[in-house]
Design a protein around this motif. Sequence first.
Motif, PDB file in Angstrom:
ATOM      1  N   GLY A 112       6.304  -1.213   5.117  1.00 23.32           N
ATOM      2  CA  GLY A 112       5.980  -0.477   3.898  1.00 23.32           C
ATOM      3  C   GLY A 112       6.873   0.739   3.784  1.00 23.32           C
ATOM      4  O   GLY A 112       7.860   0.768   3.045  1.00 23.32           O
ATOM      5  N   ARG A 113       6.570   1.730   4.607  1.00 28.53           N
ATOM      6  CA  ARG A 113       7.262   3.016   4.545  1.00 28.53           C
ATOM      7  C   ARG A 113       8.789   2.883   4.589  1.00 28.53           C
ATOM      8  O   ARG A 113       9.501   3.533   3.817  1.00 28.53           O
ATOM      9  N   ARG A 157      -0.044  13.852   2.252  1.00 28.09           N
ATOM     10  CA  ARG A 157       0.397  13.678   3.641  1.00 28.09           C
ATOM     11  C   ARG A 157       0.460  14.985   4.434  1.00 28.09           C
ATOM     12  O   ARG A 157      -0.045  15.034   5.565  1.00 28.09           O
ATOM     13  N   TYR A 163       3.424   6.324   0.510  1.00 24.89           N
ATOM     14  CA  TYR A 163       2.145   7.012   0.709  1.00 24.89           C
ATOM     15  C   TYR A 163       2.128   8.356  -0.021  1.00 24.89           C
ATOM     16  O   TYR A 163       1.570   9.332   0.460  1.00 24.89           O
ATOM     17  N   GLU A 205       5.852  -6.841   8.007  1.00 29.56           N
ATOM     18  CA  GLU A 205       5.104  -6.189   6.917  1.00 29.56           C
ATOM     19  C   GLU A 205       5.528  -4.730   6.767  1.00 29.56           C
ATOM     20  O   GLU A 205       4.706  -3.823   6.886  1.00 29.56           O
ATOM     21  N   HIS A 252      -0.237  -5.614  14.163  1.00 26.17           N
ATOM     22  CA  HIS A 252       0.385  -4.436  13.538  1.00 26.17           C
ATOM     23  C   HIS A 252      -0.083  -3.252  14.356  1.00 26.17           C
ATOM     24  O   HIS A 252      -1.278  -3.001  14.460  1.00 26.17           O
ATOM     25  N   LYS A 293       0.834  -1.206   0.000  1.00 30.56           N
ATOM     26  CA  LYS A 293       0.000   0.000   0.000  1.00 30.56           C
ATOM     27  C   LYS A 293       0.867   1.254   0.000  1.00 30.56           C
ATOM     28  O   LYS A 293       0.437   2.312  -0.437  1.00 30.56           O
ATOM     29  N   TYR A 314      -2.138  14.845   7.489  1.00 27.92           N
ATOM     30  CA  TYR A 314      -1.569  14.542   8.812  1.00 27.92           C
ATOM     31  C   TYR A 314      -0.848  15.731   9.441  1.00 27.92           C
ATOM     32  O   TYR A 314      -0.304  15.613  10.535  1.00 27.92           O
ATOM     33  N   ILE A 324      -2.656   6.991  12.235  1.00 30.78           N
ATOM     34  CA  ILE A 324      -1.883   5.829  11.767  1.00 30.78           C
ATOM     35  C   ILE A 324      -1.450   4.940  12.929  1.00 30.78           C
ATOM     36  O   ILE A 324      -0.547   4.137  12.818  1.00 30.78           O
ATOM     37  N   GLY A 328       5.541  -0.827  10.243  1.00 34.06           N
ATOM     38  CA  GLY A 328       5.472   0.356  11.099  1.00 34.06           C
ATOM     39  C   GLY A 328       6.766   1.076  11.402  1.00 34.06           C
ATOM     40  O   GLY A 328       6.731   2.185  11.942  1.00 34.06           O
ATOM     41  N   SER A 386       2.134   3.006  12.401  1.00 34.24           N
ATOM     42  CA  SER A 386       3.055   3.376  11.335  1.00 34.24           C
ATOM     43  C   SER A 386       3.902   4.564  11.779  1.00 34.24           C
ATOM     44  O   SER A 386       3.504   5.305  12.684  1.00 34.24           O
ATOM     45  N   MET A 441      -1.581   7.712  -2.755  1.00 33.31           N
ATOM     46  CA  MET A 441      -2.684   8.459  -2.135  1.00 33.31           C
ATOM     47  C   MET A 441      -3.086   9.658  -2.987  1.00 33.31           C
ATOM     48  O   MET A 441      -3.849  10.516  -2.549  1.00 33.31           O
TER      49      MET A 441
HETATM   50  N1  LLP Z   1       0.640  -3.864   7.810  1.00 37.68           N
HETATM   51  C1  LLP Z   1      -0.589  -3.355   8.001  1.00 37.68           C
HETATM   52  C2  LLP Z   1      -1.666  -4.249   8.415  1.00 37.68           C
HETATM   53  C3  LLP Z   1      -0.823  -1.994   7.808  1.00 37.68           C
HETATM   54  O1  LLP Z   1      -2.031  -1.498   8.005  1.00 37.68           O
HETATM   55  C4  LLP Z   1       0.247  -1.146   7.401  1.00 37.68           C
HETATM   56  C5  LLP Z   1       0.039   0.280   7.187  1.00 37.68           C
HETATM   57  C6  LLP Z   1       1.510  -1.734   7.198  1.00 37.68           C
HETATM   58  C7  LLP Z   1       1.676  -3.089   7.422  1.00 37.68           C
HETATM   59  C8  LLP Z   1       2.696  -0.941   6.762  1.00 37.68           C
HETATM   60  O2  LLP Z   1       3.059   0.022   7.696  1.00 37.68           O
HETATM   61  P1  LLP Z   1       4.408   0.887   7.459  1.00 37.68           P
HETATM   62  O3  LLP Z   1       5.584  -0.056   7.561  1.00 37.68           O
HETATM   63  O4  LLP Z   1       4.307   1.492   6.116  1.00 37.68           O
HETATM   64  O5  LLP Z   1       4.378   1.885   8.527  1.00 37.68           O
HETATM   65  N2  LLP Z   1      -0.950   6.848   4.895  1.00 37.68           N
HETATM   66  C9  LLP Z   1      -0.225   6.901   6.147  1.00 37.68           C
HETATM   67  C10 LLP Z   1       0.253   5.550   6.589  1.00 37.68           C
HETATM   68  C11 LLP Z   1      -0.873   4.537   6.732  1.00 37.68           C
HETATM   69  C12 LLP Z   1      -0.375   3.191   7.149  1.00 37.68           C
HETATM   70  C13 LLP Z   1      -1.454   2.188   7.065  1.00 37.68           C
HETATM   71  N3  LLP Z   1      -1.072   0.839   7.368  1.00 37.68           N
HETATM   72  C14 LLP Z   1       0.926   7.900   5.998  1.00 37.68           C
HETATM   73  O6  LLP Z   1       1.067   8.488   4.943  1.00 37.68           O
HETATM   74  O7  LLP Z   1       1.651   8.116   6.959  1.00 37.68           O
END
Ligand code: LLP
Length: 434
Positions: free
Chosen positions: A293-294, A330, A388, A291, A214, A75, A334, A177, A254, A217, A392
Amino acid sequence: MQNHLANSTDRSPVGVPHFHYSDNALYVEQLAVKALAEQHGTPLYIYSKAALKAAWDRYQEAVDGRDVLVCYAMKANSNLAILNLFAQWGAGFDIVSGGELARALKAGADPQKIIFSGVGKQAWEIKKALEVGIKCFNVESIPELTLIQEVASAIDKKAPISLRINPDVDAKTHPYISTGLKDNKFGIAMEDALATYEHAMTLSHVEIVGLDCHIGSQITELAPYQDALARLLALMDQLKTKGIQLKHLDIGGGLGIRYLDEQVPHPRDLINPTLEALQARGYAEVQLALEPGRSLVGNSGILVSEVLFLKQGESKSFAIVDAAMNDLLRPTLYDVYHGALAVELKAGDKRRYDVVGPVCESGDWLAKDRDFAIEPSALIAIESAGAYGFVMSSQYNSRPRAAEVLVDGDKSYVIRRRETIEELFEHETIPDGI
Ligand code: LLP
């Protein structure tokens, strides 16, 4: 590589060496941002393949050959070319929709490394995921479990599942988040976890394979992960007494990145203690899944825009650029900081600007109170836009979405062409006779 002028901007790039100044001009790897902007137009997302690889390698260094599956939370940035790179490097994928499943498969993902997260899975999405044989569904509620059982039995497949447990810890991040608190819509409450696992055991077309969590983030501290892990391990002990053996533990994503001056943990600071804790508790054979992402893509991309006008307001000066909140939401959504860099550093007096877009909302800003020596038609690069960012973006104000370019050394590839004006309304019809 940075020279004195680079250091004299309000700050230097976020510390990713693949974005650097040379002769007062911003480069992505070996290519000048100005030349890329001239070639492809603005607003323009530019990603560095080397920066993506470096982010991936940080995880791989941390994994160090152990049984850890890193599932990229797509995502954050789901461009096919970027997914394809991660697939080539051996990543699994964390998906949240049938659309993401289709993208991942198109990009060459191994279905057996796909984990399906999300609170609102639909029957068609579950069916498709079962048909291609994904690794696991992260189940977030009993009604979802019931639906998975129904869909799986209708096509006579066994659905591998984890329960996503809400550990009720504060990830100390932005409330939008933060996902691991009792009040969030996510996961199954810790006090219901055991009973839900026991219920899952009774379902004919469901196979329990894991446990998932999870907590949020842009997390910059390890303590919330440690708190969550302690609770998950206690639950694993309870599951063991009921004869439930887990194949994997998924601790979610996260990990934060640097937008300004955040000190962020290295993936090894998360992975090592988790593996040690699993081992110490007698779960050495349990695979660890993550998992992120960022932290895999965030600092690997910039958004480049051109200054349309410089406007002196009564109390503020504005650099009105051709990128807007529809391109990078963003800051608006946010109220967060992204670095903003002059693509060419010019000598001369600096002035303090808010960098804003053309969209008709006061919330349409990309950066506030930044000092630049710029003129109209100068280029400004917004940093840390790899996660993101494009995903987005929207067409709000009937603005075609930006192009995306991937740089690899001295080569660049258009990985998504700019939308055309015609594409803005190609799915719309004016009914006859209205
Ligand atoms: N796993 C799940 C179930 C999640 O919901 C998310 C992010 C991730 C993994 C990945 O998280 P990361 O490693 O990217 O932090 N649009 C927001 C961030 C929304 C995150 C949603 N879930 C932003 O721009 O900060």
